[in-house]
Design a protein around this motif. Sequence first.
Motif, PDB file in Angstrom:
ATOM      1  N   LYS A 108      -1.105 -22.247 -18.273  1.00  0.00           N
ATOM      2  CA  LYS A 108      -0.413 -22.406 -16.993  1.00  0.00           C
ATOM      3  C   LYS A 108       0.295 -21.098 -16.641  1.00  0.00           C
ATOM      4  O   LYS A 108       1.138 -20.618 -17.398  1.00  0.00           O
ATOM      5  N   TRP A 109      -0.072 -20.541 -15.515  1.00  0.00           N
ATOM      6  CA  TRP A 109       0.540 -19.300 -15.049  1.00  0.00           C
ATOM      7  C   TRP A 109       1.368 -19.562 -13.788  1.00  0.00           C
ATOM      8  O   TRP A 109       0.942 -20.306 -12.904  1.00  0.00           O
ATOM      9  N   GLN A 110       2.543 -18.944 -13.743  1.00  0.00           N
ATOM     10  CA  GLN A 110       3.409 -19.031 -12.569  1.00  0.00           C
ATOM     11  C   GLN A 110       3.822 -17.629 -12.142  1.00  0.00           C
ATOM     12  O   GLN A 110       3.782 -16.692 -12.939  1.00  0.00           O
ATOM     13  N   ILE A 111       4.239 -17.527 -10.897  1.00  0.00           N
ATOM     14  CA  ILE A 111       4.785 -16.263 -10.402  1.00  0.00           C
ATOM     15  C   ILE A 111       6.273 -16.444 -10.162  1.00  0.00           C
ATOM     16  O   ILE A 111       6.691 -17.385  -9.483  1.00  0.00           O
ATOM     17  N   TYR A 112       7.038 -15.549 -10.749  1.00  0.00           N
ATOM     18  CA  TYR A 112       8.483 -15.563 -10.538  1.00  0.00           C
ATOM     19  C   TYR A 112       8.838 -14.527  -9.485  1.00  0.00           C
ATOM     20  O   TYR A 112       8.501 -13.340  -9.622  1.00  0.00           O
ATOM     21  N   ASP A 113       9.477 -14.986  -8.429  1.00  0.00           N
ATOM     22  CA  ASP A 113       9.947 -14.110  -7.348  1.00  0.00           C
ATOM     23  C   ASP A 113      11.346 -13.632  -7.708  1.00  0.00           C
ATOM     24  O   ASP A 113      12.288 -14.433  -7.762  1.00  0.00           O
ATOM     25  N   ARG A 114      11.499 -12.333  -7.974  1.00  0.00           N
ATOM     26  CA  ARG A 114      12.779 -11.810  -8.458  1.00  0.00           C
ATOM     27  C   ARG A 114      13.869 -11.845  -7.390  1.00  0.00           C
ATOM     28  O   ARG A 114      15.051 -11.928  -7.724  1.00  0.00           O
ATOM     29  N   GLU A 115      13.482 -11.768  -6.107  1.00  0.00           N
ATOM     30  CA  GLU A 115      14.481 -11.817  -5.034  1.00  0.00           C
ATOM     31  C   GLU A 115      14.936 -13.249  -4.777  1.00  0.00           C
ATOM     32  O   GLU A 115      16.126 -13.535  -4.676  1.00  0.00           O
ATOM     33  N   LYS A 116      13.981 -14.164  -4.673  1.00  0.00           N
ATOM     34  CA  LYS A 116      14.315 -15.564  -4.389  1.00  0.00           C
ATOM     35  C   LYS A 116      14.719 -16.323  -5.643  1.00  0.00           C
ATOM     36  O   LYS A 116      15.230 -17.447  -5.558  1.00  0.00           O
ATOM     37  N   LYS A 117      14.440 -15.716  -6.818  1.00  0.00           N
ATOM     38  CA  LYS A 117      14.727 -16.349  -8.108  1.00  0.00           C
ATOM     39  C   LYS A 117      14.078 -17.738  -8.195  1.00  0.00           C
ATOM     40  O   LYS A 117      14.701 -18.731  -8.580  1.00  0.00           O
ATOM     41  N   SER A 118      12.803 -17.774  -7.804  1.00  0.00           N
ATOM     42  CA  SER A 118      12.072 -19.040  -7.801  1.00  0.00           C
ATOM     43  C   SER A 118      10.674 -18.829  -8.373  1.00  0.00           C
ATOM     44  O   SER A 118      10.153 -17.709  -8.402  1.00  0.00           O
ATOM     45  N   PHE A 119      10.061 -19.938  -8.797  1.00  0.00           N
ATOM     46  CA  PHE A 119       8.722 -19.903  -9.373  1.00  0.00           C
ATOM     47  C   PHE A 119       7.691 -20.465  -8.399  1.00  0.00           C
ATOM     48  O   PHE A 119       7.978 -21.393  -7.639  1.00  0.00           O
ATOM     49  N   GLN A 120       6.506 -19.909  -8.453  1.00  0.00           N
ATOM     50  CA  GLN A 120       5.371 -20.369  -7.659  1.00  0.00           C
ATOM     51  C   GLN A 120       4.192 -20.550  -8.606  1.00  0.00           C
ATOM     52  O   GLN A 120       3.839 -19.644  -9.355  1.00  0.00           O
ATOM     53  N   THR A 121       3.588 -21.725  -8.616  1.00  0.00           N
ATOM     54  CA  THR A 121       2.515 -22.027  -9.556  1.00  0.00           C
ATOM     55  C   THR A 121       1.175 -21.503  -9.049  1.00  0.00           C
ATOM     56  O   THR A 121       0.877 -21.579  -7.860  1.00  0.00           O
ATOM     57  N   ILE A 122       0.398 -20.964  -9.956  1.00  0.00           N
ATOM     58  CA  ILE A 122      -0.954 -20.505  -9.628  1.00  0.00           C
ATOM     59  C   ILE A 122      -1.936 -21.643  -9.885  1.00  0.00           C
ATOM     60  O   ILE A 122      -1.953 -22.242 -10.960  1.00  0.00           O
ATOM     61  N   PHE A 123      -2.732 -21.954  -8.873  1.00  0.00           N
ATOM     62  CA  PHE A 123      -3.812 -22.937  -8.947  1.00  0.00           C
ATOM     63  C   PHE A 123      -3.316 -24.289  -9.472  1.00  0.00           C
ATOM     64  O   PHE A 123      -3.954 -24.916 -10.317  1.00  0.00           O
ATOM     65  N   ASP A 124      -2.159 -24.704  -8.960  1.00  0.00           N
ATOM     66  CA  ASP A 124      -1.587 -26.021  -9.285  1.00  0.00           C
ATOM     67  C   ASP A 124      -1.385 -26.240 -10.781  1.00  0.00           C
ATOM     68  O   ASP A 124      -1.413 -27.385 -11.254  1.00  0.00           O
ATOM     69  N   GLY A 125      -1.217 -25.143 -11.522  1.00  0.00           N
ATOM     70  CA  GLY A 125      -0.935 -25.277 -12.946  1.00  0.00           C
ATOM     71  C   GLY A 125      -2.139 -25.555 -13.813  1.00  0.00           C
ATOM     72  O   GLY A 125      -1.995 -25.824 -15.015  1.00  0.00           O
ATOM     73  N   LYS A 126      -3.350 -25.492 -13.234  1.00  0.00           N
ATOM     74  CA  LYS A 126      -4.554 -25.689 -14.053  1.00  0.00           C
ATOM     75  C   LYS A 126      -4.675 -24.548 -15.069  1.00  0.00           C
ATOM     76  O   LYS A 126      -4.192 -23.443 -14.829  1.00  0.00           O
ATOM     77  N   PRO A 127      -5.339 -24.793 -16.199  1.00  0.00           N
ATOM     78  CA  PRO A 127      -5.445 -23.762 -17.248  1.00  0.00           C
ATOM     79  C   PRO A 127      -6.410 -22.646 -16.848  1.00  0.00           C
ATOM     80  O   PRO A 127      -7.622 -22.771 -17.001  1.00  0.00           O
ATOM     81  N   ILE A 128      -5.876 -21.547 -16.337  1.00  0.00           N
ATOM     82  CA  ILE A 128      -6.687 -20.430 -15.846  1.00  0.00           C
ATOM     83  C   ILE A 128      -6.681 -19.270 -16.841  1.00  0.00           C
ATOM     84  O   ILE A 128      -5.922 -19.267 -17.798  1.00  0.00           O
ATOM     85  N   GLN A 129      -7.542 -18.282 -16.563  1.00  0.00           N
ATOM     86  CA  GLN A 129      -7.639 -17.097 -17.410  1.00  0.00           C
ATOM     87  C   GLN A 129      -7.439 -15.830 -16.591  1.00  0.00           C
ATOM     88  O   GLN A 129      -7.852 -15.751 -15.426  1.00  0.00           O
ATOM     89  N   GLU A 130      -6.822 -14.851 -17.212  1.00  0.00           N
ATOM     90  CA  GLU A 130      -6.737 -13.466 -16.740  1.00  0.00           C
ATOM     91  C   GLU A 130      -6.265 -13.293 -15.289  1.00  0.00           C
ATOM     92  O   GLU A 130      -6.867 -12.549 -14.512  1.00  0.00           O
ATOM     93  N   PRO A 131      -5.172 -13.937 -14.879  1.00  0.00           N
ATOM     94  CA  PRO A 131      -4.658 -13.697 -13.522  1.00  0.00           C
ATOM     95  C   PRO A 131      -4.228 -12.241 -13.365  1.00  0.00           C
ATOM     96  O   PRO A 131      -3.596 -11.680 -14.259  1.00  0.00           O
ATOM     97  N   THR A 132      -4.585 -11.650 -12.234  1.00  0.00           N
ATOM     98  CA  THR A 132      -4.333 -10.224 -12.012  1.00  0.00           C
ATOM     99  C   THR A 132      -3.883  -9.997 -10.574  1.00  0.00           C
ATOM    100  O   THR A 132      -4.581 -10.398  -9.631  1.00  0.00           O
ATOM    101  N   PHE A 133      -2.713  -9.367 -10.414  1.00  0.00           N
ATOM    102  CA  PHE A 133      -2.201  -9.057  -9.077  1.00  0.00           C
ATOM    103  C   PHE A 133      -3.136  -8.093  -8.351  1.00  0.00           C
ATOM    104  O   PHE A 133      -3.709  -7.178  -8.961  1.00  0.00           O
ATOM    105  N   SER A 134      -3.261  -8.258  -7.044  1.00  0.00           N
ATOM    106  CA  SER A 134      -3.870  -7.221  -6.220  1.00  0.00           C
ATOM    107  C   SER A 134      -2.899  -6.050  -6.154  1.00  0.00           C
ATOM    108  O   SER A 134      -1.685  -6.224  -6.355  1.00  0.00           O
ATOM    109  N   PRO A 135      -3.384  -4.839  -5.876  1.00  0.00           N
ATOM    110  CA  PRO A 135      -2.487  -3.674  -5.848  1.00  0.00           C
ATOM    111  C   PRO A 135      -1.321  -3.803  -4.874  1.00  0.00           C
ATOM    112  O   PRO A 135      -0.251  -3.243  -5.112  1.00  0.00           O
ATOM    113  N   ASP A 136      -1.517  -4.568  -3.770  1.00  0.00           N
ATOM    114  CA  ASP A 136      -0.424  -4.745  -2.810  1.00  0.00           C
ATOM    115  C   ASP A 136       0.455  -5.948  -3.145  1.00  0.00           C
ATOM    116  O   ASP A 136       1.369  -6.294  -2.390  1.00  0.00           O
ATOM    117  N   ALA A 137       0.195  -6.590  -4.257  1.00  0.00           N
ATOM    118  CA  ALA A 137       0.994  -7.718  -4.767  1.00  0.00           C
ATOM    119  C   ALA A 137       1.004  -8.918  -3.823  1.00  0.00           C
ATOM    120  O   ALA A 137       1.912  -9.749  -3.872  1.00  0.00           O
TER     121      ALA A 137
END
Length: 720
Positions: A108-137
């Motif tokens: 389960k991968w999540q994104i933490y927003d440092r400004e909002k201090k909140s979490f956002q789930t990637i793909f509804d929390g399904k077990p994913i592999q190798e998540p990678t940010f785009s260069p523009d985030a």
Amino acid sequence: MKKLILLICAFNALTISAQNITLENIWGGKYYPQSLYGINSMNDGEHYSIQEQNGIYKYAYQSFINKQDSKELIVSGSFDEYKFSSDEKYILVLTESIPIYRHSVKGKWQIYDREKKSFQTIFDGKPIQEPTFSPDAKKVAFAFENNLYYQDLTSNKVTQITKDGKKNEIINGITDWVYEEEFAFVRHFDWNADGSAIAFVRFDESAVKEFHIPIYGQNLYPEEMRFKYPKAGEDNSKVSLHLFGLESNKIENISLSSVENYYIPQIKFTKDKNTLAVLTCNRHQNKVDVNFVDISSKKVSKLFTETDKAWIETDKFTFEFLDNNNFLWASERDGNRHIYQYDKSGKLVKQITKGDWEVTEYYGFDSNDKTVYFQSNSFNGKRISTEKHIYKINLDGSKMEMLSLKNGTNSADFSKNFKYFIHNYSSISEPSVYNLNDGKKPHEYGVILNNSDIKTRLSADNMGTKELFTLKTEKGHELNAWIIKPKDFDSKKKYPVLLYQYSGPGSQEVANSWIDMNDQWHFMLAQKGYLVVCVDGRGTGGKGTEFKKQTYLNLGKMEVEDQIDTAKVLAKYEYVDASRIGIWGWSYGGFMSSNAILRAGDVFKMAIAVAPVTNWRYYDSVYTERFLRTPQENPKGYDENSPMTYATQFNDKEDKFLLVHGTADDNVHLQNAMELSESLIQADKQFEMMIYPDKNHGIYGGKTRIQLYRKMTNFILENL
């Protein structure tokens, strides 16, 4: 009075026991050094982050200079892994991780927003592999069940890129088993510089034969693990290169027919959004094409071809991009691994590092002062094959300077601006210590973490000594070696000897570095009256390509000869009992120890082989063919050095052999141990065998490790 004497004796026995190294203390972690996990330099070059037990923290490098505490919590929580976006506004964090193979993991991968201090789930929390940010985030690409996806972080919309992924048939953007194991990576997709395209490699493993492993797990009927495993000489996955445009929402194929294309060991976008670098190679892995792909025209341009009479190690650092698509390239062409500069057309600009030593790690390039940072086994220009040091050198090859200060094993994590580096140092006599060092000159600012207490604990438990030396065989081969002796070593006594080795191509077990858990066990054996010796024979690393590659096409011949010759040299030492010399090893080391006891029973009294390869025909294609070519091309290289060939020579009346394997070993299959045991059975030879249910190549979990090492300890005590 009798009771009092008994009580005193019991107390003394307990005291003595408490002062000795024990399996419980070893595997309980008493001597395990602390480490810094997830070191990540921040963009400003003045701070770094570290993963700690309860969260991710930020520190200032300067705090170890001005001695002021700068610890700052970035995000609290227990995470298995984390990754920053390019602008450091977001952090990808992993929880609920599930290991797959050696490097791969899903969870389960999540994104933490440092400004909002909140979490956002990637793909509804399904077990994913190798998540990678785009260069523009703004997006995250990832793999799920053999298909590629990306999620828009603003709208949360998920777009499925590929739709043909299917278990044991088609994999998109993630490596198959053999690529992961032997090329040592999992993610095989990459964003271009502006995030408008994703390049990926597709694996068609339909023709690859399946391997089946029963998983017992207290099931009434065992489950079955099935996966594609290409053995030497068999079909591999068919790989192809593809490009996905986010605006067009289409996949385009990139033809690699004009270049070598059996394997695609690396793809990587350059700083130019339209230029993709692709490494391709032949099945023998001794011819590598370096290519640029223009993703606008789909044109493939071969820049140059690297060849070798033996093999090329594409699983190590090979290239790094500078400005204008010029790049750095690592090659062993002059007899040692060195760094070269090429321009974007593939023309050699300059060999940057030179000398009778080798580059062992690449750390980065400082574009501000045109400086290359690397690790090597040079000590001020002279090779010390058992050591590693940190260097910088100008891009034009001038002014090479050693930045590490002590003899031993040195590694570095540099700040983004190369102003500082976190220096990890250890030696044969000093446990790992982390210091803050200057990145521009040889200067140490202060200690971040040390493990002096580990040395104190081992010393209190009567640890013996470990010494480096050079062993010269009767054939004249000078080999790196170490010996462990008990604290009360007496040169007038006769000691049994246990040889430990690995011996695989390019490997090194003899180094001026702190002891590992195997050595802790070796010290325990020394307390019981044994000498433990390790020798790196021909074919191992640190001494240049000629030394390393002389075993090509004949794995197990020179290496086994060197262990036999080592035992013969040791037998002449006045303090060695020549009638009691044993050998043990794991994996390649198990292949070696099996060979040694079967081929030289007159030299070795006993052997232990853990998870051994017993015939390279049973091992995977990429590794085995790199060193032996295929069984069809080189049948003698496979069979003449297989321990099974020598089963009838085993002298079971005088020599003892313990064979160990895990049933769920996806790497070196249980088949290896079963086939060797069948050879011994049909030769009517007695031996011991220990099988670990549902355990992989590492043979661990619960009480497994301590039970294994107790089994091996007792076998040594009884038979050596």
